[in-house]
Design a protein around this motif. Structure first.
Motif, mmCIF file in Angstrom:
data_model
loop_
_atom_site.group_PDB
_atom_site.id
_atom_site.type_symbol
_atom_site.label_atom_id
_atom_site.label_comp_id
_atom_site.label_asym_id
_atom_site.label_seq_id
_atom_site.Cartn_x
_atom_site.Cartn_y
_atom_site.Cartn_z
ATOM 1 N N THR A 32 -23.343 -35.230 -6.331
ATOM 2 C CA THR A 32 -24.654 -35.742 -5.914
ATOM 3 C C THR A 32 -25.757 -35.291 -6.862
ATOM 4 O O THR A 32 -26.625 -36.088 -7.230
ATOM 5 C CB THR A 32 -25.006 -35.307 -4.478
ATOM 6 N N SER A 75 -25.464 -37.243 -10.064
ATOM 7 C CA SER A 75 -25.923 -38.622 -9.874
ATOM 8 C C SER A 75 -27.437 -38.676 -9.726
ATOM 9 O O SER A 75 -28.086 -39.595 -10.226
ATOM 10 C CB SER A 75 -25.262 -39.235 -8.640
ATOM 11 N N MET A 97 -28.842 -38.417 -13.039
ATOM 12 C CA MET A 97 -28.275 -39.420 -13.938
ATOM 13 C C MET A 97 -27.770 -38.779 -15.236
ATOM 14 O O MET A 97 -28.154 -39.183 -16.337
ATOM 15 C CB MET A 97 -29.299 -40.525 -14.227
ATOM 16 N N TYR A 125 -16.869 -38.638 -11.435
ATOM 17 C CA TYR A 125 -18.315 -38.846 -11.532
ATOM 18 C C TYR A 125 -18.633 -40.266 -11.993
ATOM 19 O O TYR A 125 -19.468 -40.950 -11.395
ATOM 20 C CB TYR A 125 -18.919 -37.814 -12.491
ATOM 21 N N HIS A 181 -20.465 -42.744 -9.469
ATOM 22 C CA HIS A 181 -21.882 -42.604 -9.813
ATOM 23 C C HIS A 181 -22.742 -43.669 -9.124
ATOM 24 O O HIS A 181 -23.755 -43.357 -8.504
ATOM 25 C CB HIS A 181 -22.035 -42.677 -11.339
ATOM 26 N N ARG A 215 -25.526 -43.059 -6.068
ATOM 27 C CA ARG A 215 -26.952 -43.380 -6.232
ATOM 28 C C ARG A 215 -27.441 -44.244 -5.065
ATOM 29 O O ARG A 215 -28.541 -44.058 -4.566
ATOM 30 C CB ARG A 215 -27.200 -44.104 -7.555
#
Length: 200
Positions: free
Chosen positions: A70, A73, A76, A103, A107, A111
């Motif tokens: 988390t 993400s 970024m 990941y 991802h 998000r």
């Protein structure tokens, strides 16, 4: 940008090298499922029985992996930054690549989940204000500046109401209003809308 992991998170993630690569992938799937639907203690218990380890170890491993995914993400992280963030953990290259694939695979959904979570910010309830002006003073020869006193009441989830007291002069208040209006105007530009679209 690199993630800074606390000692507690490093301890939680230290469980991952002790299990098979397939189990790490399953932990990643469980972590994503828990973010969507909430935690389920029965899944921890089942995994702990299969691995013959305490339930807390499995729970901490999944939660540590959930935090890693988390946070990566949220910021970024690029592939290079993600791998560089893992260096402090001292994992084998194979495990680093498995975590990178997790990941990259999750991802986008992460998000999306993070954008739907409500922020835990206090909400506005009311504002009371008072203008304090000293009309005259024998000891003061310079001009007297009026002060604005504000009492802001906020509602916080689960904590009731909290209050904040502020004091400012009119010049600072006008500058603050101009800065906020400038920020609102910047949010309406096409450039800002394009950035917000990419964040979603």
């Amino acid at each position: 940008m690199l993630l800074v992991l606390s000692e507690e998170h490093k301890e939680h993630l230290a469980f991952l090298p002790r299990v098979e690569p397939a189990v790490v992938g399953e932990f990643g799937r469980i972590a994503l499922e828990f973010l969507r639907r909430g935690t389920n203690p029965k899944i921890y218990e089942g995994a702990a029985k299969k691995l013959s380890v305490p339930v807390e170890k499995v729970q901490h491993g999944v939660e540590g992996l959930m935090f890693l995914m988390t946070e990566s993400s949220k910021y970024m992280l690029s592939e290079v930054d993600f791998l560089d963030s893992l260096l402090v953990l001292g994992f084998a290259e194979e495990l680093n690549q498995i975590l990178l694939q997790l990941y990259l695979q999750h991802h986008g959904p992460l998000r999306g989940i993070l954008s739907q979570l409500p922020p835990h910010l206090p909400a506005y309830h009311s504002l009371e204000w008072r203008l304090d002006v000293q009309l005259a003073s024998r000891s003061l020869r310079q001009q007297v500046v009026p002060m604005l006193m504000m009492h802001l009441l906020l509602t916080e989830a689960g904590e009731g109401r909290t209050s904040r007291l502020f004091q400012t002069d009119p010049g600072t208040l006008l500058h603050l209003i101009a800065a906020l209006e400038g920020a609102l105007a910047a949010m309406r530009t096409s450039h800002a809308r394009r950035i917000l679209r990419n964040l979603k």
